[in-house]
Structures are given as structure tokens and as C-alpha cells.
Motif scaffolding. Structure first.
Motif, short mmCIF file in Angstrom:
data_model
loop_
_atom_site.label_atom_id
_atom_site.label_comp_id
_atom_site.label_asym_id
_atom_site.label_seq_id
_atom_site.Cartn_x
_atom_site.Cartn_y
_atom_site.Cartn_z
N ILE A 1 0.84 -1.20 0.00
CA ILE A 1 0.00 0.00 0.00
C ILE A 1 0.88 1.25 0.00
O ILE A 1 0.60 2.21 -0.73
N LEU A 2 1.95 1.25 0.78
CA LEU A 2 2.87 2.39 0.80
C LEU A 2 3.50 2.59 -0.57
O LEU A 2 3.58 3.72 -1.07
N ALA A 3 3.93 1.52 -1.20
CA ALA A 3 4.54 1.62 -2.53
C ALA A 3 3.55 2.15 -3.55
O ALA A 3 3.90 2.98 -4.40
N LEU A 4 2.30 1.71 -3.47
CA LEU A 4 1.27 2.21 -4.39
C LEU A 4 1.00 3.70 -4.15
O LEU A 4 0.84 4.47 -5.10
N LEU A 5 0.97 4.10 -2.89
CA LEU A 5 0.75 5.51 -2.56
C LEU A 5 1.91 6.37 -3.08
O LEU A 5 1.69 7.41 -3.70
N LEU A 6 3.15 5.93 -2.84
CA LEU A 6 4.32 6.67 -3.32
C LEU A 6 4.32 6.75 -4.84
O LEU A 6 4.58 7.82 -5.42
N SER A 7 4.01 5.64 -5.50
CA SER A 7 3.95 5.64 -6.96
C SER A 7 2.88 6.60 -7.47
O SER A 7 3.10 7.33 -8.44
N ALA A 8 1.74 6.61 -6.81
CA ALA A 8 0.66 7.51 -7.21
C ALA A 8 1.08 8.98 -7.07
O ALA A 8 0.76 9.81 -7.94
N ILE A 9 1.79 9.30 -6.01
CA ILE A 9 2.26 10.67 -5.82
C ILE A 9 3.19 11.06 -6.96
O ILE A 9 3.06 12.15 -7.54
N LEU B 1 9.92 2.78 -10.65
CA LEU B 1 10.94 2.21 -9.77
C LEU B 1 10.34 1.82 -8.42
O LEU B 1 10.54 0.70 -7.94
N VAL B 2 9.59 2.72 -7.83
CA VAL B 2 8.98 2.45 -6.52
C VAL B 2 8.00 1.29 -6.63
O VAL B 2 7.95 0.41 -5.76
N PHE B 3 7.23 1.25 -7.70
CA PHE B 3 6.30 0.14 -7.92
C PHE B 3 7.05 -1.18 -8.03
O PHE B 3 6.67 -2.19 -7.43
N CYS B 4 8.12 -1.18 -8.80
CA CYS B 4 8.90 -2.42 -9.00
C CYS B 4 9.54 -2.90 -7.69
O CYS B 4 9.59 -4.10 -7.43
N ILE B 5 10.01 -1.97 -6.88
CA ILE B 5 10.63 -2.36 -5.61
C ILE B 5 9.59 -2.81 -4.60
O ILE B 5 9.73 -3.85 -3.97
N GLY B 6 8.53 -2.00 -4.44
CA GLY B 6 7.58 -2.25 -3.36
C GLY B 6 6.46 -3.22 -3.67
O GLY B 6 5.96 -3.88 -2.77
N VAL B 7 6.07 -3.32 -4.93
CA VAL B 7 4.94 -4.19 -5.29
C VAL B 7 5.45 -5.47 -5.95
O VAL B 7 5.04 -6.57 -5.58
N GLN B 8 6.34 -5.32 -6.91
CA GLN B 8 6.86 -6.48 -7.63
C GLN B 8 8.03 -7.16 -6.90
O GLN B 8 8.44 -8.24 -7.26
N ASN B 9 8.57 -6.47 -5.87
CA ASN B 9 9.67 -6.99 -5.06
C ASN B 9 10.89 -7.36 -5.90
O ASN B 9 11.48 -8.43 -5.72
N ILE B 10 11.27 -6.48 -6.81
CA ILE B 10 12.47 -6.68 -7.63
C ILE B 10 13.64 -6.14 -6.83
O ILE B 10 13.94 -4.95 -6.84
N THR B 11 14.29 -7.04 -6.10
CA THR B 11 15.30 -6.65 -5.12
C THR B 11 16.55 -6.03 -5.74
O THR B 11 17.22 -5.24 -5.09
N VAL B 12 16.86 -6.37 -6.99
CA VAL B 12 18.05 -5.83 -7.63
C VAL B 12 17.93 -4.30 -7.80
O VAL B 12 18.95 -3.62 -7.94
N LEU B 13 16.73 -3.76 -7.75
CA LEU B 13 16.52 -2.32 -7.91
C LEU B 13 16.59 -1.56 -6.59
O LEU B 13 16.55 -0.32 -6.59
N ARG B 14 16.73 -2.25 -5.49
CA ARG B 14 16.75 -1.58 -4.19
C ARG B 14 17.84 -0.52 -4.06
O ARG B 14 17.59 0.55 -3.51
N PRO B 15 19.05 -0.76 -4.57
CA PRO B 15 20.07 0.31 -4.49
C PRO B 15 19.62 1.60 -5.20
O PRO B 15 19.96 2.70 -4.75
N LEU B 16 18.87 1.48 -6.27
CA LEU B 16 18.34 2.67 -6.93
C LEU B 16 17.32 3.37 -6.03
O LEU B 16 17.22 4.60 -6.03
#
Length: 133
Positions: A3-11, A64-79
Motif C-alpha cells: 500500500i505504501l509503494a502504491l501511494l508513493l507511486s501515485a504521488i 521504480l517504486v512500484f517495482c521495488i515495493g509491489v513487484q519486489n524486484i530486489t536488484v533495484l533496491r540500491p536505486l
């Protein structure tokens, strides 16, 4: 966390849409979004291309935020950490025109920056850091 990732992405998507509106000629809110120097002049005049580039960057941040927080693509976390750092530094500011530590000014931008823009950057940074850990 989703939910946080979706909210951040929406912003970020909303901010991107606002920049597209400005690039296409919209005027609402435009003057309140540009820092003003001590002499009362704008610190810069954004071009349509530059404004669209900002819109594209904001859209990429949403993805990026969607991919990290919703899709859990961990390789993008440093970004995500890097984006959080950039937003944190934006909130701190340049000690002149933007950020929490800017010089006092009575401009519309300065008031909005203290009330809205810098706190938003700080909250976005905290949220992105949280989902990126």
C-alpha cells in the motif's frame, strides 16, 4: 508495504502529470513552483523540454517504486536508496533558495517550499527508504 509503494507511486504519477500539464502550456500553479532570487526574479525559466524531462523522471520514479515495493524486484533496491538520498538532499536544500535551510523569503515559492515541497520530499525519501530496505 504494498500500500505504501502504491501511494508513493501515485504521488510520483500525479507530480509527473502536473509537469506534463505545464509543458503543454498550463499555467495553474506554475509561478509557485519556481524559486525566486533576492531581487524578486525567477531563478530560472523552465523550457518545455526540461519540464517534460522532469515529468519523465518522475514517471520513472513511480515505476521504480512500484517495482521495488509491489513487484519486489530486489536488484533495484540500491536505486531506491539513491532516490531516497536525492529526495532527502532536496528537502535539506541548497541553503539559498530551496529546502528547509533556505534563506528566509516572502515569495510564494518559499512559503510553499517550507509548507509542502520540502516536507513532501522528506516523506517520500523516508517511504522509499523503508520499502527499499
Amino acid at each position: 508495504m504494498i500500500i505504501l509503494a502504491l501511494l508513493l507511486s501515485a504521488i510520483f504519477l500525479i507530480l509527473s502529470a502536473i509537469h506534463i500539464y505545464w509543458a503543454l502550456g498550463g499555467d495553474a500553479g506554475k509561478t509557485a513552483a519556481i524559486p525566486v532570487k533576492d531581487d524578486g526574479q525567477r531563478s530560472f525559466t523552465p523550457s518545455k523540454t526540461g519540464t517534460l524531462a522532469v515529468a519523465l523522471a518522475l514517471f520513472c520514479f513511480a515505476v521504480l517504486v512500484f517495482c521495488i515495493g509491489v513487484q519486489n524486484i530486489t536488484v533495484l533496491r540500491p536505486l531506491g536508496w539513491l532516490l531516497a538520498l536525492v529526495l532527502f538532499l532536496r528537502a535539506i536544500g541548497d541553503f539559498k533558495l530551496i529546502g528547509f535551510f533556505k534563506r528566509p523569503s516572502a515569495s510564494v515559492f518559499a512559503r510553499n517550499d517550507s509548507r509542502f515541497y520540502s516536507p513532501l520530499c522528506l516523506l517520500l525519501a523516508a517511504g522509499i527508504l523503508y520499502i527499499s530496505l
